[in-house]
Scaffold this active site. Structure first.
Site, PDB file in Angstrom:
ATOM      1  N   LYS A 104     -18.755  20.267 -47.502  1.00  0.00           N
ATOM      2  CA  LYS A 104     -19.796  21.043 -48.501  1.00  0.00           C
ATOM      3  C   LYS A 104     -19.261  20.995 -49.736  1.00  0.00           C
ATOM      4  O   LYS A 104     -18.249  20.902 -49.850  1.00  0.00           O
ATOM      5  CB  LYS A 104     -20.130  22.599 -47.951  1.00  0.00           C
ATOM      6  CG  LYS A 104     -21.298  22.925 -48.235  1.00  0.00           C
ATOM      7  CD  LYS A 104     -22.505  22.432 -47.234  1.00  0.00           C
ATOM      8  CE  LYS A 104     -23.980  22.779 -47.410  1.00  0.00           C
ATOM      9  NZ  LYS A 104     -24.881  22.297 -46.613  1.00  0.00           N
ATOM     10  N   GLY A 224     -40.608  25.935 -49.463  1.00  0.00           N
ATOM     11  CA  GLY A 224     -40.312  24.691 -50.127  1.00  0.00           C
ATOM     12  C   GLY A 224     -40.089  23.572 -49.400  1.00  0.00           C
ATOM     13  O   GLY A 224     -41.208  23.621 -48.262  1.00  0.00           O
ATOM     14  N   ASN A 225     -39.395  22.546 -49.508  1.00  0.00           N
ATOM     15  CA  ASN A 225     -39.442  21.362 -48.334  1.00  0.00           C
ATOM     16  C   ASN A 225     -39.425  21.652 -47.326  1.00  0.00           C
ATOM     17  O   ASN A 225     -40.332  21.220 -46.343  1.00  0.00           O
ATOM     18  CB  ASN A 225     -38.195  20.720 -49.074  1.00  0.00           C
ATOM     19  CG  ASN A 225     -38.157  19.160 -48.029  1.00  0.00           C
ATOM     20  OD1 ASN A 225     -39.183  18.986 -47.750  1.00  0.00           O
ATOM     21  ND2 ASN A 225     -36.790  18.803 -47.977  1.00  0.00           N
ATOM     22  N   GLY A 227     -39.790  24.827 -45.368  1.00  0.00           N
ATOM     23  CA  GLY A 227     -40.881  25.530 -44.782  1.00  0.00           C
ATOM     24  C   GLY A 227     -42.111  24.844 -44.816  1.00  0.00           C
ATOM     25  O   GLY A 227     -42.862  24.970 -43.989  1.00  0.00           O
TER      26      GLY A 227
END
Length: 425
Positions: A104, A224-225, A227
């Protein structure tokens, strides 16, 4: 590490699971420590002054394959958070069964405070600072919170430029595989992959619990993307998505016999037009203000729906609201949206919580397909991508479900077990 450390909490939870199921402690301890932590300083000229931002790339584990994981731009990004997220990535890739490890990265920055030119400079400088540890056969970043295909394209472009200056012997298609979630040379279906994967899991769960989608109500926090695509695919499968929200609040349309299913594509159209969801009560092909109402995100979380889908931020279901959560099923589409205490409380009450490392792993499954497409110098069609994703997510769900039935435990512990057995060998 202090007690409020997210990484420490995750580590403790995994060690506890390991002890309970007699997993080899020495191997587990070794796995939990990240392989490499890189912290970099990124100076950027803002107006007349030079401001230095802090960047991270943490490679957690490559036991199952190349390092893989997103990059986030957020003011709260710090070493501890990135360590925890890199650990979850190692588990997530193992759960969904792709031959990757976990990593990450991120930069502590508020991207909204920068101009596009400054954002590009920051992205390219960060890539230069971590270039040595990246590569299509080493570590493959992707977008995450506040990063998108445009930002990834800048980074990929910078990476390729440096590789060519260094006289790389990698062909262009393999250089393209150094990043996933790209706009250029990307994958058709990658944008929808996380939401689509979550709905695949929802469908499988509904079969196990014998739920009829038509009578099953869903509230989605976060539009957003992730959801939006979750809500869209769930509606197409016949589920009743009755409430959605963005950072400014949510909407619901109540009739005398209960809330109406929202028309998700129309709601999105309305949101794009207005800039937020306020007043976008779209049901049955019309957007009007009659019977619709605005609700806060807090109110959305405690609606009497069958399924709650937190798809925005971490820790939104916590000590303060766990007593009031009415949904019997929670699907974690955000990373860590339910705190450990709330998780315990709700599970005791009989709620079924599908953990993030299973529910939102469609994103990394899509990333794997994109990487493979670039490495093989091919171009896959969206239909075949989604078909493959559906198979990967269905298999992952089955493995976790069977593990939970076999050990009479919840889906989170079962997910940990599936992942750890693969990783520890």
């Amino acid at each position: 590490m202090n007690n409020s450390s997210v990484y420490q909490k995750s580590k403790d939870e995994i060690l506890k699971t390991g002890r309970k199921y007699n997993l080899p402690q020495d191997k587990l301890e070794e796995f939990l420590e990240p392989d490499r932590i890189l912290e970099v300083k990124i100076p950027i000229k803002l107006g007349t002054e030079i401001v230095t931002f802090k960047g991270y790339r943490i490679q957690h584990s490559n036991k199952l394959g190349l390092y893989k994981g997103g990059l986030r731009f957020h003011p709260k990004v710090n070493k501890d958070e990135v360590m925890a997220l890199s650990l979850w990535m190692s588990l997530k890739t193992a759960v969904v069964g792709v031959p990757f490890g976990g990593a990450k990265g991120g930069i502590a920055v508020d991207p909204k405070a920068l101009s596009e030119k400054q954002l590009e400079e920051l992205s390219r400088n960060y890539t230069r600072k971590i270039y040595d540890i990246l590569g299509p056969e080493k570590d493959i970043p992707a977008p995450d919170v506040n990063t998108n295909p445009k930002i990834i394209d800048w980074m990929a472009d910078e990476y390729i430029k440096i590789a060519k200056e260094n006289k790389t012997d990698l062909p262009q298609n393999k250089l393209n595989a150094a990043f996933t979630g790209k706009g250029k040379n990307g994958l058709d279906g990658r944008v929808e992959a996380t939401g689509f994967g979550g709905v695949t899991v929802l469908k499988e769960l509904a079969k196990k619990l014998k739920l009829n989608p038509k009578n099953t109500t869903i509230a989605v926090m976060g539009f957003g993307n992730v959801g939006y695509y979750f809500a869209d695919f769930a509606s197409k499968e016949g589920f009743k998505v009755v409430a959605v929200s963005d950072s400014k609040g949510g909407i619901i349309k109540k009739e005398s016999n209960g809330p109406l299913a929202l028309d998700i594509p129309l709601v999105m159209e309305c949101k794009l037009e207005k800039g937020s969801l306020a007043g976008c009560y779209c049901a049955g092909g019309v957007c009007d203000t009659r019977g619709g109402q605005m609700i806060t995100n807090e109110e959305l979380l405690i609606l009497p729906v069958d399924i709650l889908v937190p798809a925005a931020l971490e820790d939104v279901i916590n000590d303060n609201n766990m007593q009031n959560i009415k949904a019997k099923i929670i699907i974690e589409m955000a990373n860590g949206p339910v705190t450990p205490k709330a998780y315990h409380h709700l599970t005791e009450k009989g709620a079924i919580i599908v953990p993030d490392i299973l529910a939102n792993s469609g994103g990394v499954a899509g990333s794997y397909i994109e990487w493979e497409q670039n490495m093989k110098d091919k171009k896959y069609k969206k239909e075949e991508v989604l078909k493959r994703l559906e198979k990967m997510m269905t298999d992952a769900f089955e493995n976790v479900w069977n593990e939970s039935v076999k050990n009479k435990t919840n889906l989170k512990e079962a997910s940990y077990l599936v992942a750890l057995r693969k990783i520890l060998g």
